[in-house]
Motif scaffolding. Structure first.
Motif, PDB file in Angstrom:
ATOM      1  N   THR A 109      41.746  44.896  58.418  1.00 38.56           N
ATOM      2  CA  THR A 109      41.057  45.386  57.219  1.00 38.56           C
ATOM      3  C   THR A 109      41.012  46.910  57.266  1.00 38.56           C
ATOM      4  N   TYR A 133      30.729  37.386  49.630  1.00 42.68           N
ATOM      5  CA  TYR A 133      30.863  38.808  49.938  1.00 42.68           C
ATOM      6  C   TYR A 133      31.113  39.028  51.423  1.00 42.68           C
ATOM      7  N   ALA A 138      38.285  39.642  50.532  1.00 42.12           N
ATOM      8  CA  ALA A 138      39.377  39.408  49.573  1.00 42.12           C
ATOM      9  C   ALA A 138      40.709  39.842  50.178  1.00 42.12           C
ATOM     10  N   ASP A 139      40.699  41.007  50.806  1.00 45.76           N
ATOM     11  CA  ASP A 139      41.915  41.651  51.337  1.00 45.76           C
ATOM     12  C   ASP A 139      41.808  41.740  52.851  1.00 45.76           C
ATOM     13  N   GLY A 378      36.614  44.717  44.506  1.00 45.93           N
ATOM     14  CA  GLY A 378      35.916  45.610  45.430  1.00 45.93           C
ATOM     15  C   GLY A 378      36.635  45.832  46.731  1.00 45.93           C
ATOM     16  N   TYR A 379      37.981  45.642  46.747  1.00 42.26           N
ATOM     17  CA  TYR A 379      38.729  45.886  47.975  1.00 42.26           C
ATOM     18  C   TYR A 379      38.515  47.326  48.388  1.00 42.26           C
ATOM     19  N   HIS A 380      38.412  47.514  49.679  1.00 39.87           N
ATOM     20  CA  HIS A 380      38.302  48.857  50.258  1.00 39.87           C
ATOM     21  C   HIS A 380      36.971  49.532  49.917  1.00 39.87           C
ATOM     22  N   THR A 381      35.954  48.780  49.491  1.00 41.89           N
ATOM     23  CA  THR A 381      34.604  49.334  49.350  1.00 41.89           C
ATOM     24  C   THR A 381      33.644  48.420  50.097  1.00 41.89           C
ATOM     25  N   GLU A 385      32.853  44.028  48.350  1.00 36.91           N
ATOM     26  CA  GLU A 385      34.085  43.231  48.306  1.00 36.91           C
ATOM     27  C   GLU A 385      33.723  41.750  48.248  1.00 36.91           C
ATOM     28  N   TYR A 386      34.280  41.046  47.279  1.00 40.25           N
ATOM     29  CA  TYR A 386      33.941  39.634  47.143  1.00 40.25           C
ATOM     30  C   TYR A 386      35.116  38.828  46.613  1.00 40.25           C
TER      31      TYR A 386
END
Ligand code: ZN
Length: 408
Positions: A109, A133, A138-139, A378-381, A385-386
């Motif tokens: 990640t 979350y 997600a990523d 919300g990737y990379h926050t 992220e969810y």
């Protein structure tokens, strides 16, 4: 009027007949499997595994080895190229079908250790159903979860060979795993990549390529005051290189090229500089564009402005672009048809500015399908992220159906 109504009735009846139906047994199995995905997501998120985190990646790697072994896979580790932290986990299943399929996702990640304490795993009720979350959920931890829970929906006749590759450096451009993914993709019937999609779900037309342009200029040192004519000024040549190449940038939505770094070894005020390195950032939509850029750059740099200066240019592909080929396009249509049987749509979205490992897989010249993970945002926050749990049965159904279609 009566004839019109009759015609309409016939049309309605035939279109109802023509409406594709899902494979009910598979849908039932996917729906039954779906709740377990939440627990897997929790387990995956609760091992922090930022790129470069040797301990976290090792812990998660061992967890995945266990899970794939439980699903009957023969599990092995592949060392990434030197300089990359974390073994690549590979699992294989042999079947009696016809197709050879490669499924890819990444365990690293963008988050540093400690992100989980600030944003622990949680499930909350959203307007479109429950959301899970967590950092990296997600990523791309959901991508791994979709693969893990698709496996129980498959039987040996669904593939000749099924290979899963989980790498550890995707968020750093896959410099240590990308060429390995390319090798493993060779000869496959198809590669399915489980990066996250958006909500509602879409397919994607391509991902972007990132490249590094390096121009090294060698000159000759000399006393800057007593005998500058005896030197060859690499810095003056570098200025010339910048001047004759800055228009290679084609603007928004097109090829992007910009000089970003200037390096000089041991610069001294009273010495004519004998070396300068220029580094530039190049973004392309296809690998052919990289070749085109190489040729244009070579042409511009053919004649140095400073006599005797040696100019060497190199264009390194960091992450190749993924451009949907006709074969990949056919896979997208398959996915859309499968989703339609669930009464859901999968519109095609334009190329994303981000890069993914689909690019490395596509170099192998095999059909690649991207965006098979869970829909999320919300990737990379860290704290936002969810993924949408509502979609889980459909995502499992889609992955299993695609594997059956391609593998049987
Ligand atoms: Zn990713």
């Amino acid at each position: 009027m009566k004839a019109l109504i009759a015609a309409a009735a016939v049309w309605l009846a035939t279109s109802a007949l023509a409406a594709p139906k899902p494979d009910n047994a598979l849908l039932k199995a996917a729906t039954a499997e779906a709740p377990a995905v939440t627990g897997t997501l929790k387990s995956l998120v609760e091992v922090e595994s930022g790129s470069g985190d040797a301990e976290g990646l090792e812990t998660l790697g061992r967890y995945l080895e266990g899970r794939f072994a439980q699903s009957g896979g023969s599990v092995s580790r592949v060392k990434p190229l030197p300089g990359t932290v974390g073994d690549i986990i590979v699992a294989r299943w042999k079947g009696t079908g016809k197709g050879r399929l490669l499924l890819i996702a990444h365990m690293d990640t963008v988050y540093q250790r400690g992100a989980l304490a600030k944003a622990p795993f949680k499930v909350v009720e959203g307007a479109a159903g429950p959301l899970a979350y967590g950092p990296g959920i997600a990523d791309d931890k959901a991508g791994i979860a979709v693969i893990l829970h698709t496996l129980p929906l498959l039987s040996a006749r669904d593939y000749a060979e099924l290979t899963v590759v989980i790498n550890t450096d995707e968020e750093r451009g896959s410099v240590g795993s990308g060429p390995i993914i390319t090798e493993m993709a060779k000869g496959m019937s198809a590669v399915l990549s489980f990066e996250p999609t958006v909500y509602p779900e879409t397919m994607v037309n391509g991902t972007s390529g990132t490249n590094t342009v390096i121009v090294t200029i060698a000159g000759k040192s000399a006393h800057a005051g007593a005998a500058p004519e005896a030197g060859i000024n690499a810095m003056v040549e570098a200025a010339h290189v910048i001047a004759v190449t800055k228009d290679l940038d084609r603007g928004p939505g097109k090829r992007r090229f910009n000089w970003t770094v200037v390096n000089q070894d041991r610069g001294v005020r009273n010495i004519i500089p004998n070396n300068v390195t220029l580094i530039g950032d190049l973004r392309t939509a296809t690998l052919a564009e990289v070749d085109q850029f190489r040729a244009e750059l070579a042409e511009r740099l053919k004649t140095p402005a400073v006599a005797g200066a040696q100019v060497v240019a190199e264009v390194r592909v960091n992450r190749p672009p993924f451009d949907v080929s006709p074969a990949s396009s056919a896979l997208i249509e398959e996915a859309q048809a499968i989703y339609a049987t669930l009464g859901r749509r999968l519109p095609l979205m334009p190329r994303t500015g981000g890069g993914t490992d689909a690019g490395y897989a596509a170099i192998a010249g095999v059909p690649v399908l991207e965006f098979l993970g869970l829909p999320g945002a919300g990737y990379h926050t860290t704290d936002a992220e969810y993924v949408h749990l509502e979609s889980v049965p459909s995502r499992l159904y889609l992955a299993a159906s695609l594997i059956r279609r391609l593998g049987r």
